[in-house]
Design a protein around this motif. Structure first.
Motif, PDB file in Angstrom:
ATOM      1  N   ILE A 213       0.834  -1.205   0.000  1.00  0.00           N
ATOM      2  CA  ILE A 213       0.000   0.000   0.000  1.00  0.00           C
ATOM      3  C   ILE A 213       0.865   1.249   0.000  1.00  0.00           C
ATOM      4  N   SER A 236      -3.824   4.631  -5.984  1.00  0.00           N
ATOM      5  CA  SER A 236      -4.570   4.885  -4.753  1.00  0.00           C
ATOM      6  C   SER A 236      -4.344   6.277  -4.189  1.00  0.00           C
ATOM      7  N   PHE A 240      -3.768   7.961   2.212  1.00  0.00           N
ATOM      8  CA  PHE A 240      -3.420   7.136   3.363  1.00  0.00           C
ATOM      9  C   PHE A 240      -2.096   7.558   3.988  1.00  0.00           C
ATOM     10  N   ILE A 285      -7.697   5.592   8.909  1.00  0.00           N
ATOM     11  CA  ILE A 285      -8.434   4.339   8.716  1.00  0.00           C
ATOM     12  C   ILE A 285      -9.320   4.050   9.922  1.00  0.00           C
ATOM     13  N   ILE A 343     -10.655   9.501   1.027  1.00  0.00           N
ATOM     14  CA  ILE A 343     -10.416   8.134   1.488  1.00  0.00           C
ATOM     15  C   ILE A 343     -11.187   7.143   0.622  1.00  0.00           C
ATOM     16  N   GLN A 344     -12.403   7.512   0.230  1.00  0.00           N
ATOM     17  CA  GLN A 344     -13.193   6.637  -0.625  1.00  0.00           C
ATOM     18  C   GLN A 344     -12.513   6.412  -1.977  1.00  0.00           C
ATOM     19  N   LYS A 347      -9.575   3.951  -1.253  1.00  0.00           N
ATOM     20  CA  LYS A 347     -10.037   2.594  -0.945  1.00  0.00           C
ATOM     21  C   LYS A 347     -10.723   1.974  -2.147  1.00  0.00           C
ATOM     22  N   HIS A 351      -9.668  -1.663  -3.508  1.00  0.00           N
ATOM     23  CA  HIS A 351     -10.713  -2.676  -3.517  1.00  0.00           C
ATOM     24  C   HIS A 351     -10.940  -3.195  -4.936  1.00  0.00           C
ATOM     25  N   ALA A 386      -9.637  -1.933   8.634  1.00  0.00           N
ATOM     26  CA  ALA A 386      -9.500  -1.860   7.176  1.00  0.00           C
ATOM     27  C   ALA A 386     -10.498  -2.783   6.490  1.00  0.00           C
ATOM     28  N   LEU A 391     -11.801  -1.765   2.681  1.00  0.00           N
ATOM     29  CA  LEU A 391     -10.569  -1.553   1.932  1.00  0.00           C
ATOM     30  C   LEU A 391     -10.237  -2.806   1.120  1.00  0.00           C
TER      31      LEU A 391
END
Length: 462
Positions: A213, A236, A240, A285, A343-344, A347, A351, A386, A391
């Protein structure tokens, strides 16, 4: 035996200064440098990340780590993501030299810090290994990048490279070499090869996923009994790592790293127990997972206006973690609706990457036995939270294992071992890269990945 002009120029002075008794550093059939008797040869291992640089000084005889240091990647001023940096180079005739020079200077500065920490000299450093994603190594070496910035995102070269340290502005032994392991393709580079090696994913007896990550998250799937591993890369972003978050910050003293919402209020843990000054990745998170668990945000990530804990401002909705009186900055610490949105996006990319990787390899989610979480951020991630925030897709049989910066571990192995270099070559040849954006259902998978699960039983039952 061969020697570069730089080495030849140094020989006479060193011999006379040491009464003709010296240690010779030899690489294969080449003299790399001379030093006083009994001087140990050292190596410089670097994980060149899009956002951060992690570096290590290693004893090449014992393999022991003598010192470590980190620094922000100075290229971030020219773009937080790799595409922005590649476009900067493409549009500016001197852009490549500018970005390369920034990194060269920072690496040289970091190396200086390491040798001071260890109480050694730069001339003892005879070898370096630098890993990074394909864009980072291309920018480091000033390789062509126009073809890397647009589909189908082709590297100028995938093979391992060796260059003189002096060519990168690194002040090391006069004949020192920098080794760049092979890359797999696209944005899956030498750091991914090093990560696979560093966590032994290529030798796992289980159906396993390796997830590194970062600003660019690389994922690899290993299925025992098959010749090839399969990899994808997810854009991503740096959320994060605290970027693009109102009160986001790197993991430093005072950063909120753990969050829990209880009936009595908020329970916060900060790094070094300092007064809170912002949110680092693990804290982000935790907070988002807790906001969802308690119903303060819905499955679409929207704050629920009916809650007393959520307040409206002129332009947004927000949730207060720390008031101004209790913060280390004298201002309150909040998370806003736009922070949740960032964050969406992050993630959703991870995902979707995992979901599509399983789909294109015909691997059922319930068949996955292990998920290896790598990267500095992954070391401190609350896996339970997570999973609860979605996630990762539902992998009911998987055991999650956090291994820290596996790319850096791999870089150190490759630095000191020819066997590790050979293994890295095999990993590169036996890994197939898939470009996510060419997958027909990527946009749908990404959009669905941005949603939070309807149920958070894992977190509710802890």
């Amino acid at each position: 035996m061969q020697a570069s002009p730089e080495v030849i120029r140094s020989i006479s002075g060193i011999l006379r200064e040491n009464d003709w008794r010296v240690t010779a550093f030899v690489r294969d059939a080449e003299l790399v440098g001379l030093a006083p008797t009994a001087t140990q040869p050292l190596g410089f291992a670097v994980d060149l990340g899009t956002t951060k640089i992690a570096a290590y000084l290693v004893d090449l005889e014992s393999g022991a780590e003598l010192a470590s240091a980190g620094a922000p990647n100075p290229q971030i001023g020219y773009g937080e993501d790799v595409i922005s940096r590649l476009n900067f180079v493409y549009r500016n005739p001197e852009g490549g030299a500018t970005l390369a020079g920034k990194v060269h200077d920072t690496l040289n500065e970091v190396l200086g810090n390491l040798v001071v920490q260890a109480g050694v000299t730069r001339t003892q450093v005879v070898e370096a290994c630098i890993v990074g994603n394909t864009a980072m190594t291309h920018l480091l070496l000033q390789l062509p990048v126009a073809q890397l910035a647009k589909a189908p995102y082709v590297a100028a070269i995938n093979e391992a490279l060796e260059v003189r340290a002096i060519a990168l502005g690194l002040e090391m032994a006069p004949g020192a070499t920098v080794y760049i392991p092979p890359c797999i393709g696209g944005f899956v580079g030498a750091d991914h090869v090093a990560m696979i090696l560093g966590c032994d994913l290529d030798q796992s007896p289980k159906i396993a996923l390796g997830v590194d990550i970062g600003t660019n998250t690389e994922i690899a799937l290993r299925v025992p009994g098959t010749q090839f591993m399969t990899s994808v890369s997810c854009a991503s972003g740096p959320a994060f790592e605290g970027a693009h978050i109102s009160e986001g910050m790197r993991a430093a003293a005072g950063a909120i790293e753990k969050v829990r919402i209880t009936s009595q209020g908020l329970e916060l843990t900060t790094i070094n127990d300092e007064p809170p000054v912002g949110l680092c990745g693990s804290g982000i998170i935790d907070l988002v997972a807790e906001l969802h668990r308690t119903g303060l945000i819905n499955s679409r990530g929207r704050f629920q206006k009916a809650s007393e804990a959520v307040r409206a401002t002129e332009n947004s909705l927000e949730f207060q973690l720390v008031n101004a009186q209790n913060s280390g900055t004298g201002r309150e610490i909040v998370i806003r609706q736009e922070d949740i949105n960032e964050i969406q996006l992050a993630k959703g990319a991870i995902h979707a990457g995992l979901e599509i990787l399983l789909a294109i390899t015909g691997t059922a989610p319930e068949a996955v036995e292990e998920v290896i979480i790598a990267g500095a951020f992954g070391s401190f991630l609350n896996v339970e939270n997570a999973i609860a925030m979605g996630l990762f897709p539902d992998l009911p049989q998987a055991v999650y294992r956090q291994v820290g910066n596996a790319a850096a571990i791999g870089a150190k192995w490759i630095l000191i071992s020819k066997t590790a270099r050979q293994r890295a070559q095999v990993i590169q040849k036996n890994t197939r890269y898939n470009e996510l954006t060419t997958y027909p259902k990527f946009n749908r998978a990404f959009a669905l990945g941005m949603l939070f699960p309807e149920k958070n039983e894992t977190v509710q039952n802890r």
